[in-house]
Write an enzyme that holds these catalytic residues in place. Structure first.
Site, PDB file in Angstrom:
ATOM      1  N   ASP A 108      45.986  21.548  48.316  1.00 28.56           N
ATOM      2  CA  ASP A 108      44.592  21.289  47.928  1.00 28.56           C
ATOM      3  C   ASP A 108      43.797  22.585  48.049  1.00 28.56           C
ATOM      4  O   ASP A 108      43.668  23.133  49.141  1.00 28.56           O
ATOM      5  CB  ASP A 108      44.026  20.203  48.848  1.00 28.56           C
ATOM      6  CG  ASP A 108      42.540  19.970  48.611  1.00 28.56           C
ATOM      7  OD1 ASP A 108      42.059  20.323  47.512  1.00 28.56           O
ATOM      8  OD2 ASP A 108      41.882  19.432  49.531  1.00 28.56           O
TER       9      ASP A 108
ATOM     10  N   ASN B   1      40.505  22.996  47.128  1.00 29.63           N
ATOM     11  CA  ASN B   1      39.039  22.917  47.214  1.00 29.63           C
ATOM     12  C   ASN B   1      38.534  21.893  48.240  1.00 29.63           C
ATOM     13  O   ASN B   1      37.361  21.524  48.222  1.00 29.63           O
ATOM     14  CB  ASN B   1      38.443  22.606  45.833  1.00 29.63           C
ATOM     15  CG  ASN B   1      38.889  21.242  45.331  1.00 29.63           C
ATOM     16  OD1 ASN B   1      39.768  20.624  45.931  1.00 29.63           O
ATOM     17  ND2 ASN B   1      38.293  20.781  44.259  1.00 29.63           N
TER      18      ASN B   1
ATOM     19  N   ASP C  83      38.957  18.669  48.710  1.00 30.81           N
ATOM     20  CA  ASP C  83      38.649  17.252  48.449  1.00 30.81           C
ATOM     21  C   ASP C  83      39.791  16.337  48.893  1.00 30.81           C
ATOM     22  O   ASP C  83      39.752  15.124  48.656  1.00 30.81           O
ATOM     23  CB  ASP C  83      38.301  17.020  46.965  1.00 30.81           C
ATOM     24  CG  ASP C  83      39.480  17.276  46.048  1.00 30.81           C
ATOM     25  OD1 ASP C  83      40.555  17.708  46.536  1.00 30.81           O
ATOM     26  OD2 ASP C  83      39.345  17.050  44.828  1.00 30.81           O
TER      27      ASP C  83
ATOM     28  N   ASP D  20      45.991  20.147  43.876  1.00 32.01           N
ATOM     29  CA  ASP D  20      45.484  20.471  42.547  1.00 32.01           C
ATOM     30  C   ASP D  20      46.213  21.670  41.950  1.00 32.01           C
ATOM     31  O   ASP D  20      47.031  22.312  42.615  1.00 32.01           O
ATOM     32  CB  ASP D  20      43.967  20.706  42.606  1.00 32.01           C
ATOM     33  CG  ASP D  20      43.593  21.591  43.779  1.00 32.01           C
ATOM     34  OD1 ASP D  20      44.183  22.674  43.892  1.00 32.01           O
ATOM     35  OD2 ASP D  20      42.729  21.184  44.608  1.00 32.01           O
TER      36      ASP D  20
ATOM     37  N   ASP E 138      59.448  10.530  30.865  1.00 31.02           N
ATOM     38  CA  ASP E 138      59.393   9.416  31.812  1.00 31.02           C
ATOM     39  C   ASP E 138      59.874   8.107  31.170  1.00 31.02           C
ATOM     40  O   ASP E 138      59.511   7.805  30.029  1.00 31.02           O
ATOM     41  CB  ASP E 138      57.926   9.257  32.259  1.00 31.02           C
ATOM     42  CG  ASP E 138      57.746   8.191  33.316  1.00 31.02           C
ATOM     43  OD1 ASP E 138      58.142   8.439  34.461  1.00 31.02           O
ATOM     44  OD2 ASP E 138      57.211   7.110  32.998  1.00 31.02           O
TER      45      ASP E 138
ATOM     46  N   HIS F 115      59.947  11.941  43.574  1.00 32.92           N
ATOM     47  CA  HIS F 115      58.743  11.236  44.019  1.00 32.92           C
ATOM     48  C   HIS F 115      58.917   9.720  44.026  1.00 32.92           C
ATOM     49  O   HIS F 115      57.976   9.005  44.354  1.00 32.92           O
ATOM     50  CB  HIS F 115      57.584  11.625  43.102  1.00 32.92           C
ATOM     51  CG  HIS F 115      57.818  11.159  41.684  1.00 32.92           C
ATOM     52  ND1 HIS F 115      58.817  11.685  40.891  1.00 32.92           N
ATOM     53  CD2 HIS F 115      57.225  10.194  40.946  1.00 32.92           C
ATOM     54  CE1 HIS F 115      58.821  11.063  39.728  1.00 32.92           C
ATOM     55  NE2 HIS F 115      57.859  10.158  39.726  1.00 32.92           N
TER      56      HIS F 115
END
Ligand code: GLC
Ligand code: CA
Length: 556
Positions: free
Chosen positions: A23, A25, A27, A31, A201, A324
């Protein structure tokens, strides 16, 4: 420009799950700029391609696998300028950039769906799979992967739409020529933006039956039944993939890997043999439930033997233990306690010794483990929550249901990357969107960077060895039948007189080797061992999770 057939031979792919990687920034959400910050780390690891799970506009019902704008970047991940900068920076470092293309379905918030659902007569009317009610009910008894019926009623049309995954993931209708053209054009725009490849996918389900009929497979506790037998790997789906290949993959020289549910060697060949002109490689989807309780030596041997037999003639295939959608490999196949480090290394060595294209899932190179959140509310994944609900419906207690979630949850792989021992593992200075694994002070990248015998350094060595010994990439593969085969994995790689051997004990107990093998090993040179911290192998036996890569002496 280097030809695709040349560069794909050398690929070692790293999968980034953008929400959980870094991350930038504060939040709490990983990102694209976070990925940019970590490119030097990835370069040093030695991987030469990144595959990013979806970062496109999405309501996030399935963490981005529900796309509402294929050409837009979800604001929490950054901007198109950030994405273009990331692609440029990857290329400058000699890394390829692969995106996840989710076109079995879109989000129900995609403008196409909103229009399609608005009436029976509109431009996008046939972009999705619409059917009339049957006797006032759903058209069939089909189950959706994330629970409940696969059909959802829309009053404005007086019809149901089909969704194999969640209600918010309506399936696209590949029979519509306009839909096809729009998707191919979108793929071409991503090629224009510089991407080198796609991971496709849920690709085995593209085509839907013309006439839906009830499934006869056993129903789930909620009464709806899976119908993969009627849905997957149909000739029409292969024709769609072939059309994609002709329209986009081949003209744009893209590397493609299809995520496909394959039942037979024939299925794999149909997607991945070069003369089929479909995908370059495949990721067979295996539900985590199917792996629970299996022995890794057996799984690896049978899976890779059948892939090798089916595909070694000219194609490539994706090698992976983690992604994942699965629990962490060390937790499933290795050991979370005293043998944690050797087991993480042993699993890595067994996989990276094989031919094909190795995939490393973020955090795997640190030996990250499952998180086992104490409350169902801590889980973010739609599938984990569905597993919980299903187990309750089966009559399990909440505690038993939670344990069932621990066995298979996709969130194990989605906890934040453990960069260092600062708060939130250095992933964010805000509040992470999902809990950080409690073990981040022991397992983190900074600590392993400083320790030349760590799992991280071991992965770097494995990737470097693949470059130093092309036999690892191109050589023949033969598994040797050495008992006990549920614990031992032994295989040889061979190319023009160069012979490497992997001997691995993938169990918690020491394992004696047959005399003939031990005396042969005395003539071999160990190149790398999961016990690199402890020193030389002992003759005649393999310690728990001891895996060794040997170079055999050239034959006289
Ligand atoms: C694939 C993805 C998975 C997603 C599903 C629906 O299996 O890997 O994460 O939930 O497709 O898009
Ligand atoms: Ca962020």
């Amino acid at each position: 420009m280097e030809r695709k057939q040349d560069w794909i031979r050398d690929l070692v792919v790293y999968q980034v799950y953008p929400r959980s990687f870094m991350d930038s920034n504060g939040d709490g959400i990983g990102d694209l700029n976070g990925v940019r910050q970590k490119l030097p780390y990835l370069k040093k690891l030695g991987v030469n391609a990144l595959w990013l799970s979806p970062f496109f506009c999405s309501p996030g019902d399935d963490n981005g696998y529900d796309v509402s704008d294929y050409d837009g970047i979800q604001p929490e991940f950054g901007t198109m300028a950030d994405c273009e900068a990331l692609i440029r920076e990857c290329h400058a470092l000699g890394m390829r950039f692969i995106i996840d293309v989710v076109v079995n379905h879109s989000s129900d918030e995609h403008p196409w769906f909103i229009e399609s659902a608005s009436s029976r007569e509109n431009d996008k009317s046939d972009f999705y799979i619409w059917r009339d009610p049957v006797d006032g009910h759903e058209p069939t008894n089909w189950w959706s992967v994330f629970g409940g019926s696969a059909w959802e009623y829309v009053p404005a049309r007086g019809q149901y739409y089909f969704h194999l995954f969640s209600r918010k993931q309506p399936d696209l209708n590949w029979r519509s020529p306009q839909l096809r053209q729009q998707i191919f054009a979108m793929m071409n725009r991503w090629a224009d933006r510089g991407v080198d490849g796609f991971r496709l996918d849920a690709a085995s389900h593209y085509a839907k039956p013309e006439h839906f009929v009830d499934s006869t497979l056993p129903p789930m506790p909620d009464g709806y039944a899976p119908a993969f037998d009627q849905l997957s790997n149909t000739p029409e789906t292969h024709a769609i993939v072939n059309a994609m290949n002709q329209a986009v993959f081949t003209p744009r020289q893209l590397f493609t890997v299809g995520e496909v549910g394959c039942q037979t060697p024939q299925d794999m060949q149909d997607y991945a043999l070069p003369q089929r002109q479909e995908f370059d490689a495949i990721i067979p989807f295996i539900p985590p439930q199917e792996e629970v309780g299996k022995k890794v030596a057996e799984v690896l041997r049978s899976r890779y033997q059948s892939q090798y037999d089916a595909l070694h003639d000219g194609s490539r295939w994706a090698l992976f233990l983690s992604n994942h959608d699965k629990p962490r490999q060390v937790s499933s196949w290795g050991d979370e306690g005293a043998l944690w480090e050797v087991s993480a290394k042993a699993l890595a060595l067994c996989l990276h010794g094989l031919p094909g294209i190795p995939f490393v899932y973020e955090g795997e190179e640190l030996g990250m483990t499952n998180a086992y959140f104490p409350r169902i509310e801590d889980y973010r994944d739609i599938d984990s929550r569905n597993v919980y609900r299903t187990l309750l419906l089966e009559g399990k207690t909440p505690q038993q249901a939670l344990q069932g979630v621990w066995e298979v949850s996709r969130d194990h792989a989605r906890t934040p990357m453990q960069w260092d021992d600062s708060e939130n593992a250095g992933f964010t200075c805000g509040t992470p969107w999902i809990g950080v694994n409690r073990n981040y002070r022991e397992i983190n990248a900074a600590r392993q960077e400083a320790d030349s015998l760590s799992v991280l350094h071991f992965y770097r060595e494995l990737i470097a060895l693949r470059r130093r010994y092309p036999v690892l990439r191109d050589g023949d593969l033969a598994f040797l039948p050495i008992a006990p085969e549920d614990r031992l994995l032994v295989y040889r790689r061979q190319d023009q007189g160069i012979r490497l051997l992997v001997t691995a004990n993938l169990s918690h107990q020491p394992c004696a080797l047959p005399d003939s093998l031990s005396s042969h090993l005395r003539t071999c040179t160990p190149l790398l061992t999961s016990y690199n911290r402890e020193g030389n192998p002992e003759a005649g036996t393999l310690r728990p999770f001891e895996a060794i890569l040997w170079q055999e002496t050239a034959e006289e």
